[in-house]
Design an enzyme around this catalytic site. Sequence first.
Site, PDB file in Angstrom:
ATOM      1  N   GLY A  78      -6.886  27.005 -15.950  1.00  0.00           N
ATOM      2  CA  GLY A  78      -6.525  28.402 -15.735  1.00  0.00           C
ATOM      3  C   GLY A  78      -7.177  29.320 -16.742  1.00  0.00           C
ATOM      4  O   GLY A  78      -6.741  30.463 -16.926  1.00  0.00           O
ATOM      5  N   GLY A  79      -8.238  28.828 -17.396  1.00  0.00           N
ATOM      6  CA  GLY A  79      -9.000  29.681 -18.306  1.00  0.00           C
ATOM      7  C   GLY A  79      -8.244  30.100 -19.543  1.00  0.00           C
ATOM      8  O   GLY A  79      -8.621  31.089 -20.174  1.00  0.00           O
ATOM      9  N   SER A 161     -10.903  22.086 -15.710  1.00  0.00           N
ATOM     10  CA  SER A 161     -11.369  23.398 -16.153  1.00  0.00           C
ATOM     11  C   SER A 161     -10.955  23.651 -17.608  1.00  0.00           C
ATOM     12  O   SER A 161     -11.392  22.933 -18.504  1.00  0.00           O
ATOM     13  CB  SER A 161     -10.860  24.481 -15.205  1.00  0.00           C
ATOM     14  OG  SER A 161     -11.538  25.693 -15.397  1.00  0.00           O
TER      15      SER A 161
END
Length: 511
Positions: A78-79, A161
């Site tokens: 989710g960055g 991610s």
Amino acid sequence: MRYAAPPLGPLRFRAPAEPLPEQERIQKAVTLPPLCLGIGMGYPVPGQSEDCLFVNVWKPANATSESKLPVWVFISGGGYVSLTNANWDGAEVVRRSGGGLVMVNFGYRVGIWGFLAGEAVRRDGDLNVGLLDQRMVLWWVKRYIAAFGGDPEHVVIHGASAGAGSVALHMVAHGGRDDGLFVGAVAESVFLPAQPRVWELEYQFDRVLKQTGCNGTASDNQMDCLRRKDVRDLQRANFAQPFPGRDGAPLFYWTPCIDGDFLEDLPYTLFRERKFVDVPVLFGTDTDEGSLFAPTTASSPSSITTFLSNNYPHLTSNHTTAILSRYAPLPISPSSPTNQHAPYFKSASQIYGDATFSCPNINILLFLPPHTPKYVYRYNVYDKENDAAGWGVPHLFEAAAVFGPDSIAGHARRSYYGYNKPMVALVMGYFVGFVRGLDPNSGGLVGEKEEKGERPVWERWDGDRDRDRDGKKQRLLLELGTSRMEVVGEEEMGRCEFWRGLGEDVMEQRV
């Protein structure tokens, strides 16, 4: 289940603390917990809360404290600004592994709640508390997972991610100190944004003080002021804002920082200096990593320059000129589905995908020694819906194959229930094999019937040490019906060398 005390009031912006004993001896753990608050939202947010430090465990029904099953710990992405794949259901991998493992996932603080930085935070709080939350879970697993049938000496961490970036950061945490928390590492699309030093983030802290009305407070009381603020006030400051000197907001505004403790230095520097926990790894990326992030309106080279400058605050005009020179324009064919996007979208997609995901993946692998078992993949599975939208094979498209399409909270494409269904058994089998035996070839799923030749042997990145491969690196190309090993081409390796050198140049200028 709680793995840490609610990070509220005096515990806000501090490292996670041990939870207090619950009044009831037995808790009902039958519902998924709230997620940690993400950016760009008001308050209240359905399904989200500041009180969010919970862990989920899936175990075989017959597992006991003597089972000593391998443990799969998943870190959401989710960055670092939201949790986009938390609370995914682990039941299917447990079932299809034949009850051969225990699955764990959890929430951790993101955005302003997890990555507020500044010297005031260091003095009266803790830096990188989102990463400290993750570390707390690994210690929780070490202490308690045997009660669920898991083996605390066989834990594999896996992230997607920003979760994959977190896996890399745990490998170099505390200068690579091995606390015995994991024996293997899996990373889907390593995300390594610019990780600034604390002094570079004072502007963010000053903005938060101003936006919450704490800017008139004496420096010794600033953190106390922020802790007394209502959650709504802090959520109003929890949004993406332009970096200093830039015009547009970046995709990812809050990031981990070099705090001198958890992160003693830049990740690349620590990997280069061999300051990391040396364990078998499984790393991979998708063919079109940048397509979901690149501006669909990129109509000229200057629009690419603007996009990159807004997302990488220390790039100079010399850097962006070098980038555009390195990447020849990739025009969109009139018959291509991406024709719905502007002419330079494809170039922007490749540049951002290489810089942010694909090349960090490759560059970390190049820092790992030859003896380290390294299994690498490129996911290249066609999907009609992705193609119609112009995304190609986008970021984390393999997630539905890793966990099963029913497990990822409605994010799976319909093709995984139809023509791409064979990829689920193939990919999940490899991942289960790695979790269980630290080798994707060692597992497979119980009861799965695979046709001869459908499951190729996954060779290591460095190849067979008994065979001369002229130093070329190889990875498993995952495709429907045609999965096979491929050599990473010189052109791709050259692009990643370019980004590694450019990054080092930018870091030197910053210091």
